[in-house]
Design an enzyme around this catalytic site. Structure first.
Site, PDB file in Angstrom:
ATOM      1  N   GLU A   1      73.862  27.623  41.193  1.00  0.00           N
ATOM      2  CA  GLU A   1      73.377  27.932  39.833  1.00  0.00           C
ATOM      3  C   GLU A   1      72.452  29.159  39.879  1.00  0.00           C
ATOM      4  O   GLU A   1      71.323  29.153  39.367  1.00  0.00           O
ATOM      5  CB  GLU A   1      72.677  26.734  39.191  1.00  0.00           C
ATOM      6  CG  GLU A   1      72.561  26.826  37.674  1.00  0.00           C
ATOM      7  CD  GLU A   1      71.851  25.632  37.061  1.00  0.00           C
ATOM      8  OE1 GLU A   1      70.611  25.627  37.013  1.00  0.00           O
ATOM      9  OE2 GLU A   1      72.550  24.683  36.636  1.00  0.00           O
TER      10      GLU A   1
ATOM     11  N   ARG B   1      57.607  22.112  30.095  1.00  0.00           N
ATOM     12  CA  ARG B   1      56.154  22.309  30.141  1.00  0.00           C
ATOM     13  C   ARG B   1      55.642  23.156  28.985  1.00  0.00           C
ATOM     14  O   ARG B   1      54.602  22.872  28.396  1.00  0.00           O
ATOM     15  CB  ARG B   1      55.781  23.023  31.439  1.00  0.00           C
ATOM     16  CG  ARG B   1      55.381  22.102  32.533  1.00  0.00           C
ATOM     17  CD  ARG B   1      55.462  22.776  33.872  1.00  0.00           C
ATOM     18  NE  ARG B   1      55.876  21.768  34.844  1.00  0.00           N
ATOM     19  CZ  ARG B   1      55.048  21.123  35.651  1.00  0.00           C
ATOM     20  NH1 ARG B   1      53.778  21.404  35.653  1.00  0.00           N
ATOM     21  NH2 ARG B   1      55.488  20.197  36.464  1.00  0.00           N
TER      22      ARG B   1
ATOM     23  N   HIS C   1      61.266  17.869  27.388  1.00  0.00           N
ATOM     24  CA  HIS C   1      60.331  17.695  28.513  1.00  0.00           C
ATOM     25  C   HIS C   1      59.709  19.000  29.020  1.00  0.00           C
ATOM     26  O   HIS C   1      58.827  18.960  29.867  1.00  0.00           O
ATOM     27  CB  HIS C   1      61.046  17.033  29.696  1.00  0.00           C
ATOM     28  CG  HIS C   1      62.039  17.943  30.383  1.00  0.00           C
ATOM     29  ND1 HIS C   1      63.305  18.125  29.925  1.00  0.00           N
ATOM     30  CD2 HIS C   1      61.922  18.735  31.468  1.00  0.00           C
ATOM     31  CE1 HIS C   1      63.949  18.977  30.716  1.00  0.00           C
ATOM     32  NE2 HIS C   1      63.125  19.371  31.662  1.00  0.00           N
TER      33      HIS C   1
END
Ligand code: UD1
Ligand code: UDP
Length: 368
Positions: A117, A210, A208
Site C-alpha cells: 500500500e 486523531r 477514529h
C-alpha cells in the site's frame, strides 16, 4: 525467501492476511510473523478470523499510549527479532506507527523493506496525522513499493522513486473482501440480524482519526443525530473504535436513542457483511473507503482531504469534510433524492482485482 511480516493494528492485519496466506501455501517463502501488538483486542479479532498465529508478539499495547511510546517500543522490540531471524525482506503494510517503526528497524539492520500500500498521499503532512508523515518516511526507506493504483505509482515517481522498484498490484483489501462477504450470511449479533435492511434506511458510521477527535467528531455526531431525529425510517449502526475518546465524545449525542445502535468494534466478517447490506456509509476510515465502492455502497468521507481520490472520481465516494451542515446536507440528499443515491450506489473497483497478494509475492521472489 525469508520474509519477516510485521503488523500491529486492525487494518494492517486485514490487509496483510491475504499475503500471509499466499506465502504459507507456497514453497518459495518462509514467512515469519511478528506483531507489535499496537492494538490488542482489535488485532486479536483479525488474527482469529484469518487463523494466523504470530511467531513473535511484542505486546506493546497500553491504554492511552503515545506516538513516542509506540514508536520506541516497536523499534526496540523489532531490533531483537530482526537480529535473530536475519530475513531477506521485512514486509510492512500501510501508514501506522508500527509501519514506520518496522521500516526504521529494518533499515538500521540493513534489511530490505517491502512496503505494501505504497504511494498514497493526501499532500497535507498533518492530515491524516501522523499517517501522511509515516507513509512518506517509509517510502524513503523501502526497496520494494507495492502500489494499489496508478495514481499511487505516479506519486512515487514524482518523488524520485526508481520505477523498477514500483509494482502496481492493487490493494490486498480487495483480496480479503472476497473471502468474507456472503449473500446468505447470518449475523451472530441479534441486533444486526434483527435490522430491517429492506424497509429501513440503515446508515453505518465509523470514526477514529486523531485529527477528528474534538470538535470535528462533535460536528459529525450532531449531524447524524439530526438526521435520525428528522427521518423516522433511518437507523444508525456505530461500531465504536476502542479509543475511549470516541466513546466520550459520542455518548452525549447517541446515548439511549432507540434508532442509534452503538456497538463494540465488530469482527471483520460481520462488519463487511453489514456494510454490504446498509443503505450508505459515513466514515473517516481508510480501509472502509476502499471496501465500500467494491460493495456498491455510497460512502460519505468525513475528512477534509483524502489520499484515496479514486473512489471520489469513480462517483461512489464523496468528501464531505467535518462541518455539521455539510454532512447533514449530504445525508439528506442520499435519503431524499433517489437519483443522487443511484448515481453513487454502483459497484466499482478502483482499488484492485483481488489478486494483489499473489502479485506481491511474485514480485518479491522475482527480484531479491
Ligand atoms: C491506529 C493508527 C491509524 C489507524 C488505526 C486503525 C497510528 C498512529 N494510528 O490509530 O493509522 O487508522 O490504528 O484503527 O498508528 N485501543 C484499545 N484497544 C485496541 C486498540 C486501541 O483500547 O485494541 C485504544 C487505546 O486506548 C489506545 C487508543 O485506542 O490508546 C488509540 O490507539 P492507537 O493505536 O494509539 O491509535 P489508533 O487511533 O487506533
Ligand atoms: N473494520 C472491522 N470492524 C469494525 C470497523 C472496521 O473489521 O468495527 C474493518 C474494516 O472492514 C476495514 C478496517 O477494519 O477493513 C479498517 O480499519 P480502521 O477503520 O480501524 O483503520 P484505517 O483503515 O482507517 O486505517
Amino acid at each position: 525467501m525469508k520474509v519477516l511480516v510485521v503488523f500491529g493494528t486492525r487494518p494492517e492485519a486485514i490487509k496483510m492476511a491475504p499475503i500471509v496466506k499466499e506465502m504459507q501455501k507456497r514453497t518459495d517463502f518462509e514467512p515469519v510473523i511478528a506483531v507489535t501488538g499496537q492494538h490488542r483486542e482489535m488485532l486479536d479479532q483479525v488474527l482469529e478470523i484469518f487463523q494466523i498465529q504470530p511467531d513473535y508478539d511484542l505486546n506493546i499495547f497500553k491504554a492511552g499510549q503515545s506516538l513516542t511510546y509506540i514508536t520506541t517500543g516497536a523499534l526496540e522490540g523489532l531490533e531483537g527479532i530482526i537480529k535473530k531471524e536475519r530475513p531477506d525482506c521485512l514486509l510492512i503494510q500501510g501508514d501506522t506507527t508500527t509501519v514506520f517503526s518496522g521500516a526504521l528497524a529494518a533499515f538500521y539492520q540493513e534489511v530490505k523493506v517491502g512496503h505494501v500500500e505504497a504511494g498514497l498521499r493526501s499532500h497535507n503532512l498533518y492530515s491524516p496525522y501522523p499517517e501522511e508523515a509515516n507513509r512518506r518516511l517509509v517510502s524513503v526507506l523501502s526497496h520494494w513499493h507495492f502500489t494499489p493504483t496508478e495514481k499511487n505509482r505516479d506519486n512515487l515517481l514524482r518523488e524520485g522513486v526508481d520505477p523498477k522498484r514500483i509494482y502496481l498490484t492493487g490493494n490486498t483489501v480487495i483480496d480479503a473482501l472476497k473471502y468474507t462477504v456472503q449473500k446468505d450470511y447470518q449475523f451472530e449479533e441479534s441486533l444486526l440480524n434483527g435490522l430491517d435492511y429492506e424497509n429501513k434506511k440503515v446508515i453505518l458510521l465509523t470514526t477514529h482519526r486523531r485529527e477528528n477527535i474534538g470538535q470535528p467528531m462533535k460536528n459529525i455526531f450532531s449531524a447524524i443525530r439530526r438526521i435520525v431525529d428528522e427521518n423516522p425510517q433511518v437507523e444508525v449502526v456505530f461500531p465504536r473504535h476502542k479509543n475511549p475518546k470516541v466513546r466520550e465524545l459520542s455518548d452525549p449525542y447517541f446515548q439511549n436513542h432507540d434508532r442509534i445502535h452503538c456497538t463494540e468494534p465488530l469482527d471483520y466478517l460481520p462488519f463487511t457483511n453489514l456494510m454490504s447490506r446498509v443503505h450508505f456509509v459515513v466514515t473517516d476510515s481508510g480501509g472502509i473507503q476502499e471496501e465500500a465502492p467494491a460493495l456498491g455502497k455510497p460512502v460519505l468521507v468525513v475528512r477534509r482531504e483524502t489520499e484515496r481520490p479514486e473512489g471520489v472520481e469513480a462517483g461512489t465516494a464523496r468528501l464531505v469534510g467535518t462541518e455539521e451542515e455539510s454532512l447533514y446536507q449530504a445525508c439528506q440528499e442520499l435519503l431524499t433524492q433517489p437519483q443522487a443515491y443511484e448515481a453513487m450506489a454502483k459497484a466499482v473497483n478502483p482499488y484492485g482485482d483481488g489478486h494483489a497478494a499473489k502479485k506481491i509475492c511474485d514480485a518479491l521472489v522475482g527480484e531479491k
